[in-house]
Write an enzyme that holds these catalytic residues in place. Structure first.
Site, short mmCIF file in Angstrom:
data_model
loop_
_atom_site.label_atom_id
_atom_site.label_comp_id
_atom_site.label_asym_id
_atom_site.label_seq_id
_atom_site.Cartn_x
_atom_site.Cartn_y
_atom_site.Cartn_z
N HIS A 157 -6.34 36.21 33.50
CA HIS A 157 -6.09 37.29 32.54
C HIS A 157 -4.75 37.15 31.82
O HIS A 157 -4.24 38.12 31.27
CB HIS A 157 -6.19 38.65 33.25
N SER A 169 -10.44 45.16 43.28
CA SER A 169 -11.58 46.07 43.35
C SER A 169 -12.88 45.34 43.04
O SER A 169 -13.95 45.90 43.23
CB SER A 169 -11.37 47.25 42.40
N CYS A 189 1.46 35.97 18.60
CA CYS A 189 1.43 36.62 17.29
C CYS A 189 0.00 37.04 16.96
O CYS A 189 -0.96 36.33 17.27
CB CYS A 189 1.97 35.68 16.23
N GLN A 219 -6.19 37.26 38.96
CA GLN A 219 -6.38 38.13 37.80
C GLN A 219 -5.04 38.73 37.38
O GLN A 219 -4.96 39.40 36.36
CB GLN A 219 -7.34 39.27 38.16
C1 BJW Z 1 -4.82 46.28 48.27
C2 BJW Z 1 -3.55 46.72 48.66
C3 BJW Z 1 -2.85 45.91 49.57
C4 BJW Z 1 -4.34 48.15 47.29
N1 BJW Z 1 -3.41 44.78 50.02
N2 BJW Z 1 -5.35 45.17 48.73
C5 BJW Z 1 -20.47 46.68 32.10
C6 BJW Z 1 -20.11 47.83 31.37
C7 BJW Z 1 -19.05 47.82 30.48
C8 BJW Z 1 -18.30 46.69 30.29
C9 BJW Z 1 -18.67 45.58 31.00
C10 BJW Z 1 -19.73 45.56 31.88
N3 BJW Z 1 -19.81 44.32 32.45
C11 BJW Z 1 -18.82 43.58 31.94
C12 BJW Z 1 -18.12 44.33 31.04
C13 BJW Z 1 -16.96 43.95 30.26
C14 BJW Z 1 -15.63 44.15 30.90
C15 BJW Z 1 -15.74 44.72 32.31
O1 BJW Z 1 -15.80 44.02 33.29
N4 BJW Z 1 -15.71 46.03 32.44
C16 BJW Z 1 -15.86 46.68 33.76
C17 BJW Z 1 -14.65 47.57 34.02
C18 BJW Z 1 -17.15 47.40 33.80
N5 BJW Z 1 -15.00 42.84 30.92
C19 BJW Z 1 -14.37 42.36 29.86
O2 BJW Z 1 -14.28 42.99 28.82
C20 BJW Z 1 -13.81 40.95 29.96
N6 BJW Z 1 -14.20 40.18 28.85
C21 BJW Z 1 -15.47 39.95 28.56
O3 BJW Z 1 -16.39 40.35 29.23
O4 BJW Z 1 -15.61 39.20 27.42
C22 BJW Z 1 -16.91 38.94 26.92
C23 BJW Z 1 -16.70 38.00 25.74
C24 BJW Z 1 -17.23 36.74 25.79
C25 BJW Z 1 -17.03 35.88 24.69
C26 BJW Z 1 -16.29 36.30 23.58
C27 BJW Z 1 -15.75 37.58 23.56
C28 BJW Z 1 -15.94 38.44 24.66
C29 BJW Z 1 -12.29 40.99 29.96
C30 BJW Z 1 -11.72 41.73 31.10
C31 BJW Z 1 -10.19 41.78 30.97
C32 BJW Z 1 -9.54 42.67 32.02
N7 BJW Z 1 -8.19 42.87 31.67
C33 BJW Z 1 -7.32 43.60 32.60
C34 BJW Z 1 -5.92 43.76 31.92
C35 BJW Z 1 -5.18 42.42 31.95
C36 BJW Z 1 -3.84 42.50 31.32
C37 BJW Z 1 -2.92 43.47 32.02
O5 BJW Z 1 -2.58 43.29 33.20
O6 BJW Z 1 -2.55 44.44 31.38
O7 BJW Z 1 -7.20 42.88 33.83
S1 BJW Z 1 -7.96 45.17 33.10
C38 BJW Z 1 -7.37 45.09 34.78
O8 BJW Z 1 -8.48 44.97 35.70
C39 BJW Z 1 -6.62 43.74 34.86
C40 BJW Z 1 -7.01 43.27 36.23
O9 BJW Z 1 -6.79 41.88 36.33
C41 BJW Z 1 -8.45 43.68 36.34
C42 BJW Z 1 -8.96 43.78 37.74
O10 BJW Z 1 -8.26 44.76 38.47
P1 BJW Z 1 -7.87 44.47 39.98
O11 BJW Z 1 -6.89 43.39 40.05
O12 BJW Z 1 -9.08 44.33 40.80
O13 BJW Z 1 -7.06 45.83 40.35
P2 BJW Z 1 -7.64 47.26 40.81
O14 BJW Z 1 -6.56 48.23 40.58
O15 BJW Z 1 -8.94 47.53 40.21
O16 BJW Z 1 -7.89 47.07 42.38
C43 BJW Z 1 -6.82 46.93 43.29
C44 BJW Z 1 -7.41 46.69 44.68
O17 BJW Z 1 -6.36 46.40 45.57
C45 BJW Z 1 -8.15 47.89 45.27
O18 BJW Z 1 -9.41 47.45 45.77
C46 BJW Z 1 -7.26 48.35 46.41
O19 BJW Z 1 -7.98 48.88 47.51
C47 BJW Z 1 -6.58 47.07 46.78
N8 BJW Z 1 -5.27 47.19 47.46
N9 BJW Z 1 -3.25 47.86 48.07
C48 BJW Z 1 -4.63 44.41 49.64
N10 BJW Z 1 -1.59 46.22 50.06
ZN ZN Z 2 3.49 35.09 13.50
#
Ligand code: BJW
Ligand code: ZN
Length: 239
Positions: free
Chosen positions: A119, A189, A127, A101
């Site tokens: 992601h 997470s 653009c 991700q």
């Molecule tokens: C360690 C450590 C160490 C610490 N060793 N571990 C219900 C309600 C509302 C919304 C939704 C819902 N269900 C689904 C949705 C939609 C939404 C969603 O999931 N929301 C939830 C938050 C509820 N999803 C979307 O909108 C997605 N798209 C979608 O659903 O489209 C539908 C569609 C279909 C067809 C046409 C059009 C639309 C898109 C999701 C995009 C997420 N984007 C981001 C930003 C990416 C760009 C950027 O980097 O800026 O992705 S958000 C952010 O979260 C990023 C990450 O990849 C993603 C996940 O986070 P991650 O990697 O898990 O990090 P953390 O910080 O959460 O966790 C870190 C972990 O590491 C922790 O557990 C620590 O304990 C651990 N850790 N040190 C090992 N040393």
């Molecule tokens: Zn352009």
């Protein structure tokens, strides 16, 4: 069922493996995670910044966040967790897929090759008006926000909330999850969908799931092994 780390080690020698990573694997490289104590930037939550609405409202603010992160990532180095996954792939060529991700590119820099980026990539810009998508390594970004040759705003080529994941990457990830015999959930997470749903897909298709994380996550319930600790400590020990 024998769920000692030793059994996991033995299985890794032969199985089709998927490693599914999140921001936690890059934490030990000094890159802030999204949720957690260091996850906030100027008191904005990622949900408030990583969205098309936030960008439409204030493109400069959103770009300032990405520029800040690009500066941190630019200075960062892959850590033993990234390198262990590259090494695991080297020992399991043809049966190892890394689904990430993360947008930081540290898996590539550590030497992983078969990478599915769910992601996007923070070093690519796209653009908002024409078809241009290109690499952009400028650090710091100037001007901010950057503009395309056509005059329209450029945006980071990453997936924001409410946006679909790249269809090819999602297809590859689903297929790898469905065929995995071992599915490693590392440093995520497991709360952001559809990516987090890959754990269920793998489990339902018969994969044995292992979680590597210092803190509890919803994926723990699906796991045979929950290895509590930092990825940079645990992954090298699995090799
Ligand atoms: C360690 C450590 C160490 C610490 N060793 N571990 C219900 C309600 C509302 C919304 C939704 C819902 N269900 C689904 C949705 C939609 C939404 C969603 O999931 N929301 C939830 C938050 C509820 N999803 C979307 O909108 C997605 N798209 C979608 O659903 O489209 C539908 C569609 C279909 C067809 C046409 C059009 C639309 C898109 C999701 C995009 C997420 N984007 C981001 C930003 C990416 C760009 C950027 O980097 O800026 O992705 S958000 C952010 O979260 C990023 C990450 O990849 C993603 C996940 O986070 P991650 O990697 O898990 O990090 P953390 O910080 O959460 O966790 C870190 C972990 O590491 C922790 O557990 C620590 O304990 C651990 N850790 N040190 C090992 N040393
Ligand atoms: Zn352009």
């Amino acid at each position: 069922m024998d769920n000692s780390p030793g059994t996991l080690r033995t299985i890794l020698e032969a199985a089709r493996i998927v490693a599914f990573t999140g921001a936690g694997i890059s934490a030990e490289s000094g890159i802030p995670t999204f949720r957690g104590p260091n996850g906030l930037w100027r008191s904005f939550s990622p949900e408030k910044l990583a969205s098309p609405e936030a960008f439409a409202d204030d493109p400069r603010l959103v770009w300032e966040w990405y520029d800040w992160r690009r500066q941190i990532i630019h200075k960062a180095q892959p850590n033993p967790g990234h390198r262990a996954l590259a090494e695991m792939e080297g020992r399991a060529v043809g049966r190892f897929t890394l689904v990430t991700q993360n947008v930081d590119g540290l898996h590539d820099r550590a030497g992983s090759r078969n990478i599915v980026k769910l992601h996007g990539d923070i070093w690519q810009v796209r653009c908002t008006a024409c078809a241009v998508q290109e690499q952009n390594d400028q650090v710091p970004m100037d001007p901010l926000p950057p503009r395309c040759r056509c005059g329209a705003l450029l945006r980071p080529a990453v997936v924001w909330f409410g946006e679909a994941l790249p269809a090819d990457a999602w297809g590859r990830a689903l297929e790898a999850a469905a065929q995995a015999q071992v599915f490693l959930v590392i440093g995520t997470s497991a709360t952001v969908y559809p990516a987090a749903g890959l754990v269920q897909v793998a489990r339902k298709s018969g994969a044995r799931v292992a979680v590597v994380n210092p803190d509890p996550t919803p994926a723990d319930q699906l796991a045979e092994w929950v290895l509590r600790g930092a990825a940079g400590d645990i992954l090298p020990r699995l090799l």
